[in-house]
Design a protein around this motif. Structure first.
Motif, PDB file in Angstrom:
ATOM      1  N   UNK A 291       0.813  -1.225   0.000  1.00  0.00           N
ATOM      2  CA  UNK A 291       0.000   0.000   0.000  1.00  0.00           C
ATOM      3  C   UNK A 291       0.844   1.271   0.000  1.00  0.00           C
ATOM      4  N   UNK A 292       1.929   1.267   0.765  1.00  0.00           N
ATOM      5  CA  UNK A 292       2.790   2.453   0.810  1.00  0.00           C
ATOM      6  C   UNK A 292       3.481   2.686  -0.524  1.00  0.00           C
ATOM      7  N   UNK A 293       3.896   1.603  -1.183  1.00  0.00           N
ATOM      8  CA  UNK A 293       4.518   1.746  -2.501  1.00  0.00           C
ATOM      9  C   UNK A 293       3.523   2.295  -3.507  1.00  0.00           C
ATOM     10  N   UNK A 294       2.291   1.789  -3.457  1.00  0.00           N
ATOM     11  CA  UNK A 294       1.263   2.297  -4.362  1.00  0.00           C
ATOM     12  C   UNK A 294       0.991   3.767  -4.127  1.00  0.00           C
ATOM     13  N   UNK A 295       0.926   4.153  -2.856  1.00  0.00           N
ATOM     14  CA  UNK A 295       0.698   5.552  -2.512  1.00  0.00           C
ATOM     15  C   UNK A 295       1.854   6.422  -2.974  1.00  0.00           C
ATOM     16  N   UNK A 296       3.078   5.949  -2.770  1.00  0.00           N
ATOM     17  CA  UNK A 296       4.252   6.741  -3.161  1.00  0.00           C
ATOM     18  C   UNK A 296       4.352   6.882  -4.678  1.00  0.00           C
ATOM     19  N   UNK A 297       3.959   5.845  -5.421  1.00  0.00           N
ATOM     20  CA  UNK A 297       3.963   5.929  -6.878  1.00  0.00           C
ATOM     21  C   UNK A 297       2.911   6.918  -7.370  1.00  0.00           C
ATOM     22  N   UNK A 323       1.805  11.582   3.126  1.00  0.00           N
ATOM     23  CA  UNK A 323       2.607  11.243   4.299  1.00  0.00           C
ATOM     24  C   UNK A 323       1.711  10.841   5.468  1.00  0.00           C
ATOM     25  N   UNK A 324       0.653  11.608   5.698  1.00  0.00           N
ATOM     26  CA  UNK A 324      -0.290  11.289   6.781  1.00  0.00           C
ATOM     27  C   UNK A 324      -0.956   9.940   6.521  1.00  0.00           C
ATOM     28  N   UNK A 325      -1.417   9.736   5.303  1.00  0.00           N
ATOM     29  CA  UNK A 325      -2.042   8.454   4.955  1.00  0.00           C
ATOM     30  C   UNK A 325      -1.067   7.289   5.161  1.00  0.00           C
ATOM     31  N   UNK A 375       6.130   7.192   5.538  1.00  0.00           N
ATOM     32  CA  UNK A 375       6.618   8.571   5.479  1.00  0.00           C
ATOM     33  C   UNK A 375       7.798   8.675   4.519  1.00  0.00           C
ATOM     34  N   UNK A 376       8.773   7.787   4.684  1.00  0.00           N
ATOM     35  CA  UNK A 376       9.973   7.820   3.825  1.00  0.00           C
ATOM     36  C   UNK A 376       9.620   7.704   2.354  1.00  0.00           C
ATOM     37  N   UNK A 377       8.786   6.721   2.026  1.00  0.00           N
ATOM     38  CA  UNK A 377       8.490   6.450   0.619  1.00  0.00           C
ATOM     39  C   UNK A 377       7.804   7.629  -0.057  1.00  0.00           C
ATOM     40  N   UNK A 378       6.893   8.284   0.651  1.00  0.00           N
ATOM     41  CA  UNK A 378       6.182   9.424   0.059  1.00  0.00           C
ATOM     42  C   UNK A 378       7.103  10.619  -0.134  1.00  0.00           C
ATOM     43  N   UNK A 379       7.968  10.883   0.826  1.00  0.00           N
ATOM     44  CA  UNK A 379       8.914  12.001   0.701  1.00  0.00           C
ATOM     45  C   UNK A 379       9.907  11.734  -0.419  1.00  0.00           C
TER      46      UNK A 379
END
Length: 472
Positions: A291-297, A323-325, A375-379
């Motif tokens: 999910x975090x990878x999908x959000x960051x992409x 980042x919050x999500x 947080x890291x992935x989105x930034x």
């Protein structure tokens, strides 16, 4: 402007993130099914076979990571040119990037194939693991070219906001892999199967079909990118731009991959059971990161297009919301993982109680800090999409060289924690790097980069000159 691009550049940020993130997450879930299917069936062969795959994966990932900077550059530029409304540049970037990625993949695949025995000797793997690991790596390196081509297809489609076609392709290939995996691993009837190597062969077949499908779709030009054979004539000015933009990305991913190899050295020093537990725990971590990878992409596409369009403030707002999500979502997943840790490990290795216990320890030590990964992935996605690849590279170096490996070595070798120390290094890294990356993002200097600015200025001046000439 089509309705999709209007949403990305002007509409609700939440809707735009969801519109992109949900299909990407589904794609990532399906792609992870390659590894999950392999891990599930290989786990039925025994701990040594799981260890063989676990040792092989970081080495394969390192070789892939070296060439991935070019793919990053292409995806970033295609997103920014799409946001700037320059379709001809989008097509040009796609063709040139596909050319470079294909050549790079051939070279790196050959190098990896030749050096595979030396990698394994360097890692010092057990004799029980060596032969299966070598076979798995050899087949994996043969398939590197297809991995690169399809990954580039996905990245370019994602850059222009098109996610449905990759989802259809991945769904089909995962289903095929599900059928081929047990057949190639265990055989059927008089065919005895290939064991661990069979998992790699099944993946090779399906990923080659996915790569071919991607190229055909680009050549037909019905989904936002149109490639022609003439488009593949080398453009050395673009190659130079992509190299300097992508080089930090290659260093970043190579650093992360090399960090995994260094961790494998530490893990291997504790024996086959710890290697197997680490392999299973890593597979579960990869699942949880989906999910975090999908959000960051999704962040990467939206930030890239908005930077290209000059919507700097909106790009910042997109990242902060994501980042919050990411923080909340991965923390909640971590709580569930803590509760069901033994069950998750037993799914992969049902008959080895020691590995189940060690794997559960690994998960429970790190899972409550998974929000930091979000947080890291989105930034990092925002840094890359804005063209600040150097920032992402520095964060990777800090994460692996300054935090994780030193922490893992000290805690495992110079305290009474033993292999627990390796597990704790993941938790320390997740928290510390999240804090550093978000603080750096809030400084705001990343907003000053805009890769398409010169092109837009040139187009504007040309248009103004044309209008002025027409008025005389």
């Amino acid at each position: 402007m089509n309705p999709t691009n209007s949403l990305f550049l002007n509409g609700s940020i939440s809707k735009a993130l969801l519109k992109l993130a949900v299909p990407i997450i589904l794609i990532n879930i399906l792609q992870s099914a390659y590894q999950l299917t392999d891990a599930f069936w290989v786990g039925r062969l025994g701990a040594a076979q799981v260890a063989a795959v676990s040792v092989s994966m970081p080495v394969t990932f390192l070789v892939i990571a070296i060439g991935s900077g070019l793919a990053m550059a292409g995806a970033i530029l295609s997103a920014q040119y799409m946001g700037a409304g320059q379709q001809d540049k989008v097509n040009h970037v796609a063709a040139q990037t596909m050319l470079m990625v294909t050549i790079t993949a051939c070279v790196l695949g050959c190098i990896g194939y030749i050096l595979s025995p030396y990698f394994l000797a360097l890692l010092g793997v057990d004799k029980a693991v060596y032969n299966d690991a070598l076979k798995f790596m050899h087949v994996s390196f043969i398939g590197v070219i297809f991995v690169f081509i399809y990954a580039m297809f996905q990245a370019l489609m994602r850059g222009i906001g098109q996610t449905k076609v990759p989802l259809i392709i991945v769904s089909s290939t995962v289903l095929l892999n599900f059928i081929l995996d047990p057949l190639f691993i265990f055989g059927y009837g008089s065919f005895s199967g290939y064991g661990v190597m069979g998992a790699a062969l099944a993946t090779l077949v399906t990923q080659s079909l996915a790569a071919i499908a991607g190229v055909v779709i680009f050549m037909r030009g019905r989904h936002g990118i149109q490639l022609k054979f003439s488009s593949f004539i080398p453009d050395y000015s673009y190659i130079k731009q992509a190299f300097f933009l992508g080089a930090p990305g290659s260093v970043e991913l190579s650093t992360r991959a090399f960090g995994l190899i260094i961790m494998s050295f530490l893990v291997a020093s504790f024996g086959t059971q710890t290697i197997a537990a680490y392999g299973v725990g890593s597979n579960i971590l990869q699942m949880v990161m989906i999910p975090a990878m999908g959000l960051s992409m999704a962040v990467s596409t939206l930030v890239g297009q908005n930077m290209g369009a000059g919507n700097i403030k909106r790009a910042e707002q997109i990242t902060k919301l994501a980042v919050v999500w990411g923080l909340i979502g991965l923390t909640m997943i971590g709580v569930l993982a803590y509760i069901f840790a033994p069950v998750q490990v037993a799914f992969f290795i049902p008959d080895d109680l020691d590995v189940i216990n060690k794997g559960a320890q690994f998960i429970r030590v790190m899972c409550l800090t998974w929000g930091g990964i979000g947080v890291q992935l989105c930034v990092v996605a925002a840094f890359r999409a804005s063209g600040n690849m150097l920032n992402a590279m520095i964060l990777a170096l800090f994460s692996q060289c300054v935090v994780q490996f030193p922490a893992a070595y000290i805690l495992s070798k110079h305290t009474n924690l033993g292999d627990y120390g390796i597990w704790y290094s993941f938790a320390v890294t997740n928290v510390l790097v999240a804090l550093v990356s978000y603080a750096w993002f809030c400084r705001g200097r990343w907003q000053q980069t805009q890769l398409t600015k010169d092109d837009k200025d040139i187009a504007k001046v040309t248009q103004e000159a044309f209008i002025e000439e027409g008025s005389h």
